[in-house]
Write a protein that holds these residues in place. Structure first.
Motif: not given
Length: 396
Positions: A326-333
């Motif tokens: 869930g880090a900002a760089a990956y939060r789109t999922g």
């Protein structure tokens, strides 16, 4: 960022690998490996944390993580540490808020059935009362992922079968330790429910979670096989081990009003599997996304989110536990459809979606460590207390 997350979470938190990083995996314990890698998703790169669990290994055991009672919440790290699990992940969707029922407290109880260490804890709420994204066509709140006493994982349905024997006759039991009861029904609450108020169980309807609470209710406390007390509204407080509290709404309430203090009452209940003849050692709710190597029809392919999913391969002898970062760089999922495709690409024949978003969390405990480490970054910036999870255990 890693330090801030660690302080907020109250548990050690490992930094996620940079985009493009991949790992062959490392052994957490015999039969249990952990790795992380990136997956290209439509909304951007998703960072995956993956546990592979060999159920054929006699040192490995999987069970439900929960706070000790159904109507309670705790962090995955806290539950894992309390049980000495070597790894764990968050579980089922749960009764997270009650903004539409002012004055009614959220129970924290999970949506679907739950079995821990072979013991039935609860049954499923009506479909219309669940929290979480829309269910795929053909699925419902009785769907579970479980591991049988044969040490094989499988997908199944667990339906409540029970009754209340009274001097007036036998009543069907339609609820067990649930935050929501079907309309016109009678439900049972046991010591495993906890001390939370039972008021939420008579709110909403079978098709609308936000519908008002019923005003036609009745509660009967049964102790050692006899009615000990009655009340017009659901109560709260710890339920002793020799006691069952029956809550009725509408027609169910009318039936319970026929009972008087001293009447003999017998309550029976069990969860019946739709397909497996093997008893479950562990089971948890959610919804299936992959069956026999094929993604379910109608899976959402437009909404990307941080997700948790568990799968099986090798005829159920191996489990895959996946949590997105869930880090900002990956939060789109990922979308649910992408989640199913990812599990299939990892070799899973069947896969089962669990709670996601701020609930998604995967932990592992290094050899010799006294506490687990949170491996992904929770998207809310800290660990969210959840209803339950899946614990992975290693015995000498």
């Amino acid at each position: 960022m890693v330090t801030a997350f660690g302080v907020l979470a109250g548990a050690a938190l490992a930094g996620a690998a940079p985009a493009g990083a991949a790992s062959a995996g490392r052994r957490i314990a015999p039969g249990i490996t952990y790795r992380q890698f990136d997956v290209d998703a439509a909304a951007g790169p998703a960072h995956v944390h993956l546990l592979t669990v060999d159920l054929a290994n006699p040192h490995v055991r999987v069970d439900l993580l929960y706070p000790g009672t159904v109507a309670a919440r705790a962090t995955v790290s806290g539950m894992a540490d309390a049980t000495r699990a070597v790894a764990g992940v968050n579980g089922d969707f749960f009764n997270i808020n009650e903004t539409q029922h002012p004055g009614v407290q959220a129970t924290g109880a999970s949506v679907g059935p739950a079995i821990a260490d072979g013991r039935v804890l609860k049954a499923a709420v009506p479909d219309g009362q669940r929290f979480g994204p829309a269910l795929p066509p053909g699925t419902n709140t009785q769907d579970v992922f479980g591991v049988g006493t044969d040490r094989r994982a499988r997908l199944d349905h667990l339906a409540l079968v029970g009754s209340v024997a009274t001097p007036e006759g036998r009543l069907p039991l339609k609820g067990l330790n649930q935050y929501a009861l079907p309309e016109n029904s009678v439900g049972a609450f046991t010591a495993q429910w906890g001390s939370a108020s039972r008021k939420r169980s008579v709110c909403g309807t079978d098709t609308q979670r936000s519908a008002p609470c019923s005003t036609d209710t009745h509660e009967v406390t049964v102790r050692d096989g006899r009615v000990a007390s009655t009340a017009d509204t659901p109560g709260s407080g710890t339920i002793p081990s020799d006691t069952t509290v029956l809550v009725g709404r509408e027609e169910g309430a009318q039936q319970l009003r026929k009972l008087s203090v001293g009447d003999e009452v017998s309550v029976t209940h069990t969860l019946v599997a739709a397909s497996s003849g093997v008893p479950y050692a562990f089971a948890i709710g959610g919804f299936p996304v992959l069956r026999d190597g094929t993604a379910l029809s109608g899976l959402d392919d437009s909404t990307s989110a941080v997700r948790t999913v568990v799968g099986l391969k090798g005829g159920g002898q191996q489990m895959l536990i996946l949590a997105l970062d869930g880090a900002a760089a990956y939060r789109t999922g990922m979308t649910v459809a992408e989640e199913a495709a990812t599990m299939r690409s990892l070799g899973a024949s069947d896969a089962f979606n669990l709670d996601g978003g701020g609930s998604t969390e995967l932990v592992t405990r290094d050899a010799g460590a006294s506490a687990v480490t949170v491996r992904n970054h929770p998207s809310g910036g800290a660990e969210r207390p959840v209803a339950n999870g899946i614990g992975v255990f290693s015995a000498p």
